[in-house]
Design a protein around this motif. Structure first.
Motif, mmCIF file in Angstrom:
data_model
loop_
_atom_site.group_PDB
_atom_site.id
_atom_site.type_symbol
_atom_site.label_atom_id
_atom_site.label_comp_id
_atom_site.label_asym_id
_atom_site.label_seq_id
_atom_site.Cartn_x
_atom_site.Cartn_y
_atom_site.Cartn_z
ATOM 1 N N ILE A 154 -8.700 -14.497 12.194
ATOM 2 C CA ILE A 154 -7.755 -13.995 11.196
ATOM 3 C C ILE A 154 -8.489 -13.615 9.908
ATOM 4 O O ILE A 154 -8.288 -12.526 9.353
ATOM 5 C CB ILE A 154 -6.668 -15.048 10.905
ATOM 6 N N LEU A 155 -9.343 -14.499 9.426
ATOM 7 C CA LEU A 155 -10.048 -14.252 8.174
ATOM 8 C C LEU A 155 -11.020 -13.076 8.293
ATOM 9 O O LEU A 155 -11.143 -12.263 7.360
ATOM 10 C CB LEU A 155 -10.801 -15.510 7.740
ATOM 11 N N LEU A 165 -2.350 -13.986 7.013
ATOM 12 C CA LEU A 165 -2.972 -15.177 6.442
ATOM 13 C C LEU A 165 -2.016 -16.366 6.418
ATOM 14 O O LEU A 165 -2.467 -17.529 6.395
ATOM 15 C CB LEU A 165 -3.456 -14.891 5.016
ATOM 16 N N TRP A 166 -0.717 -16.101 6.450
ATOM 17 C CA TRP A 166 0.248 -17.195 6.409
ATOM 18 C C TRP A 166 0.274 -18.005 7.695
ATOM 19 O O TRP A 166 0.894 -19.082 7.744
ATOM 20 C CB TRP A 166 1.641 -16.657 6.078
ATOM 21 N N LEU A 167 -0.411 -17.501 8.728
ATOM 22 C CA LEU A 167 -0.549 -18.313 9.933
ATOM 23 C C LEU A 167 -1.470 -19.510 9.678
ATOM 24 O O LEU A 167 -1.361 -20.541 10.361
ATOM 25 C CB LEU A 167 -1.113 -17.470 11.083
ATOM 26 N N ILE A 168 -2.359 -19.373 8.710
ATOM 27 C CA ILE A 168 -3.352 -20.426 8.471
ATOM 28 C C ILE A 168 -2.704 -21.728 8.007
ATOM 29 O O ILE A 168 -3.036 -22.808 8.531
ATOM 30 C CB ILE A 168 -4.423 -19.930 7.486
ATOM 31 N N GLY A 212 -12.281 -21.532 5.066
ATOM 32 C CA GLY A 212 -11.586 -20.760 4.037
ATOM 33 C C GLY A 212 -12.393 -20.657 2.760
ATOM 34 O O GLY A 212 -12.432 -19.597 2.117
ATOM 35 N N ALA A 213 -13.060 -21.744 2.375
ATOM 36 C CA ALA A 213 -13.884 -21.727 1.165
ATOM 37 C C ALA A 213 -15.040 -20.736 1.296
ATOM 38 O O ALA A 213 -15.398 -20.046 0.332
ATOM 39 C CB ALA A 213 -14.420 -23.125 0.881
ATOM 40 N N ILE A 214 -15.612 -20.630 2.486
ATOM 41 C CA ILE A 214 -16.703 -19.672 2.716
ATOM 42 C C ILE A 214 -16.204 -18.248 2.507
ATOM 43 O O ILE A 214 -16.872 -17.418 1.869
ATOM 44 C CB ILE A 214 -17.273 -19.852 4.131
ATOM 45 N N ALA A 272 -5.778 -14.434 -3.310
ATOM 46 C CA ALA A 272 -4.895 -14.580 -2.152
ATOM 47 C C ALA A 272 -5.406 -15.674 -1.220
ATOM 48 O O ALA A 272 -4.625 -16.504 -0.724
ATOM 49 C CB ALA A 272 -4.792 -13.248 -1.410
ATOM 50 N N LEU A 273 -6.712 -15.702 -1.000
ATOM 51 C CA LEU A 273 -7.286 -16.736 -0.147
ATOM 52 C C LEU A 273 -7.141 -18.115 -0.791
ATOM 53 O O LEU A 273 -6.866 -19.104 -0.100
ATOM 54 C CB LEU A 273 -8.763 -16.443 0.124
ATOM 55 N N GLY A 274 -7.317 -18.190 -2.101
ATOM 56 C CA GLY A 274 -7.128 -19.454 -2.794
ATOM 57 C C GLY A 274 -5.702 -19.953 -2.689
ATOM 58 O O GLY A 274 -5.455 -21.157 -2.507
ATOM 59 N N PHE A 275 -4.756 -19.021 -2.769
ATOM 60 C CA PHE A 275 -3.344 -19.387 -2.640
ATOM 61 C C PHE A 275 -3.048 -19.896 -1.238
ATOM 62 O O PHE A 275 -2.315 -20.879 -1.064
ATOM 63 C CB PHE A 275 -2.469 -18.168 -2.950
#
Length: 309
Positions: free
Chosen positions: A148-149, A162-165, A186-188, A205-208
């Protein structure tokens, strides 16, 4: 048409080999399968999640956090429905699906034949740990989140995916303690977005999504303590455990096991490939995610290797 048929034939052969690796006979001595099934039975029949060292003869009242309680429920229900055969098929499907999703995640970057080559080289590792355990869910969820990422990073998936995560993390924290790997992954990608993305909204967006995942992960039987438990799992051992030692220790301790040397040589091979890629492209930013993902998980694999007796 001929090239297409050839690729299909290669994939069929590859996944057949993966199935045979995953369906290999397991040792019930090391698999702890009975404990997981019993955990599931206790929850299904009594609604109870184990919160103590339940199976200990001397310290059964010692408090503990059981992240794999959900796996126990799944294993118990499958065994109840179709016996050990159904459970074995289910777990083998998870392993093969993990390989397929992993290949799918990197197919556009690497190309068909390099992906097949690396999949073949990974098969010995794939078959090394095929016991029916909660960690199978970790490998599958990690592959799905990476897919996904990666697709979102390449702008082939919209932000809605991303909301699947958070949903995956909600499930993950209740089936295996290595749910924390999802947060690290996710942090990477956040680091990569901060360096490579001109659109500042994308790392935000990734942080959220990461924050939403953390909130969702609080929905486990132990709440916030369950969320931080992976940070504490290596702190309470009173003696040295072989399975938590590094690869060099394992090579010395089990000289007749060639798989540990294979770990090292495969890692060296991948490092050489990274070097060749950088020499050709001269673009370290494009390689950042791949290098960080490989570097972190290779380091973790080197640092602690599970023993297979």
């Amino acid at each position: 048409a001929g090239a297409f048929c050839g690729r299909v034939a290669v994939l069929i052969l590859l996944f057949t080999m993966a199935w045979l690796y995953g369906a290999d006979k397991i040792s019930f001595v090391t698999a702890d399968l009975g404990r997981h099934i019993r955990n599931g039975e206790l929850f299904v029949t009594t609604g109870r999640v184990i919160t103590t060292n339940f199976y200990s003869f001397t310290h059964s009242d010692y408090p503990t956090i059981c992240h794999h309680w959900g796996t126990g429920v799944i294993f118990y229900l499958l065994t109840l429905w179709g016996g050990f055969g159904a459970l074995a098929v289910f777990y083998t499907v998870i392993l093969v699906l993990t390989l397929g999703v992993s290949m799918l995640a990197v197919r556009r970057t690497a190309g068909f034949w390099p992906v097949v080559l690396m999949a073949v080289l990974a098969l010995p590792l794939f078959g090394y740990r095929q016991e029916i355990r909660p960690e199978g869910f970790t490998t599958l969820f990690l592959a799905i989140e990476f897919f996904i990422l990666s697709e979102w990073r390449a702008r082939r998936l919209s932000g809605e995916w991303l909301w699947l995560i958070p949903l995956i993390q909600l499930t993950w924290i209740n089936v295996h303690i290595l749910f924390i790997m999802g947060f690290i992954l996710g942090a990477i990608f956040i680091v990569d977005a901060l360096i490579n993305d001109e659109d500042r909204r994308r790392p935000l967006a990734l942080g959220f999504i990461g924050a939403a995942s953390a909130l969702a992960s609080l929905l486990n039987p132990s709440g916030w303590q369950g969320l931080v438990e992976p940070l504490n799992i290596f702190k309470e051992y009173g003696y040295q455990l072989a399975e938590n030692q590094n690869v060099l220790f394992m090579i010395k301790r089990f000289p007749g096991q060639p798989i540990y040397g294979y770990f090292l040589w495969l890692g060296v091979f991948v490092v050489i490939l990274f070097g060749l890629r950088f020499y050709k492209e001269r673009q370290w930013r494009a390689m950042l995610v791949d290098v960080l993902v490989f570097g972190f998980f290779a380091l973790m694999a080197f640092k602690a290797v599970i023993v297979r007796l």
